[in-house]
Design an enzyme around this catalytic site. Sequence first.
Site, PDB file in Angstrom:
ATOM      1  N   SER A 150      41.918   7.781 113.229  1.00  0.00           N
ATOM      2  CA  SER A 150      41.523   6.569 112.511  1.00  0.00           C
ATOM      3  C   SER A 150      40.024   6.384 112.615  1.00  0.00           C
ATOM      4  O   SER A 150      39.421   6.656 113.661  1.00  0.00           O
ATOM      5  CB  SER A 150      42.221   5.344 113.089  1.00  0.00           C
ATOM      6  OG  SER A 150      41.685   4.152 112.533  1.00  0.00           O
ATOM      7  N   TYR A 163      45.941   0.002 119.523  1.00  0.00           N
ATOM      8  CA  TYR A 163      46.130   1.074 118.535  1.00  0.00           C
ATOM      9  C   TYR A 163      44.941   2.030 118.553  1.00  0.00           C
ATOM     10  O   TYR A 163      45.108   3.261 118.583  1.00  0.00           O
ATOM     11  CB  TYR A 163      46.294   0.464 117.145  1.00  0.00           C
ATOM     12  CG  TYR A 163      46.166   1.447 116.003  1.00  0.00           C
ATOM     13  CD1 TYR A 163      47.228   2.238 115.616  1.00  0.00           C
ATOM     14  CD2 TYR A 163      44.958   1.566 115.303  1.00  0.00           C
ATOM     15  CE1 TYR A 163      47.108   3.145 114.561  1.00  0.00           C
ATOM     16  CE2 TYR A 163      44.828   2.462 114.253  1.00  0.00           C
ATOM     17  CZ  TYR A 163      45.898   3.252 113.884  1.00  0.00           C
ATOM     18  OH  TYR A 163      45.772   4.144 112.855  1.00  0.00           O
TER      19      TYR A 163
END
Length: 258
Positions: A150, A163
Site C-alpha cells: 500500500s 493496517y
Amino acid sequence: MSSTARLAGKTALVTGGSRGIGRAISRRLAREGALVAVHYGHDLTAAERTVKEIETDGGRAFAVHAELGVPGDADTLWSAFDRALADQGADDGLDILVNNAGITVPRPLADVTEADYDRVFAINTKAPFFIIQRGLSRLRDGGRIVNVSSVATRVAFPAIVSYTMTKAALDYLTLTLAQELGPRGITVNAVAPGYTETEINPTLAVPEIRRRYSEASAFNRLGQPTDIADVVAFVASDDARWVTGQWIDASGGAHLGV
C-alpha cells in the site's frame, strides 16, 4: 487471451483473487496465458463468477478455498491448491504467487482493540509469510512472488495505523526474500496501490471522501483495479526478470506533493 500470451504455460495463484483488485489481477494473468488459481476465503459466488469470466475470455482458471487468518491456513490453502491442480490435469508446481488478500481496520491507534490488531496481522502479514514458506517447494526456479502492499506505508496515515503496519512488514519481507531467492532466479516485488475504486470500499460512496481521494492522485482520479493488475502482470512476466526487491508505487502519484 492476449495474442502475445506472455505467461503461456505458467501457473499462478492469486490470494483474495475473486473480488476487487484480486479479481482484476486474476483476469489479467489469465489473459496473458496463465492457468490461474483464484483463491477465496468466504465468497464462493464471487470466485465462481471470476472463474467464469476468465473462461468466457478464453482463459483457464479454477477456484481454491481457504480461510486466512486462522491456524493452519497456509497448509489448508496449499492442500486445496494441490487437489484442484490435479483435477485440472496440470503439472505440479507454481510459477507466480500473488499475495493480495487483506483486510483493513479503519480505526486510529486509540480505538484499535487487541482483537482488531491480531486479526489484521493474521490475515495481512502472518498468512502471506507462511503461504510463501510452505509454497517455496512448489515454486519453480525463475518464478515470481508479488506482494500487494500500500502507498500508505510511505506517508503518515493515522486512521489506518494497524493496517499500514501490516503492509510495512510485508515490504520488509519482500526485500529479504528477493535476496534469499535470487540464486533460484525468483523475483520478489511489492506493488503498492493507492486510492482504488473497488466494491469493498464503502467510503467511496461519500462524495467528499471520493473527491479528496481523487485529488490525491496526480491524475485527479481514483485508481481502477485494472491499473494495479497491469503492473502486477508486468512484474510477473519475463519482461521484469531484472527487477527484484522493489516497492513499486502504483498509486497514480498519490501524495506526491505531501
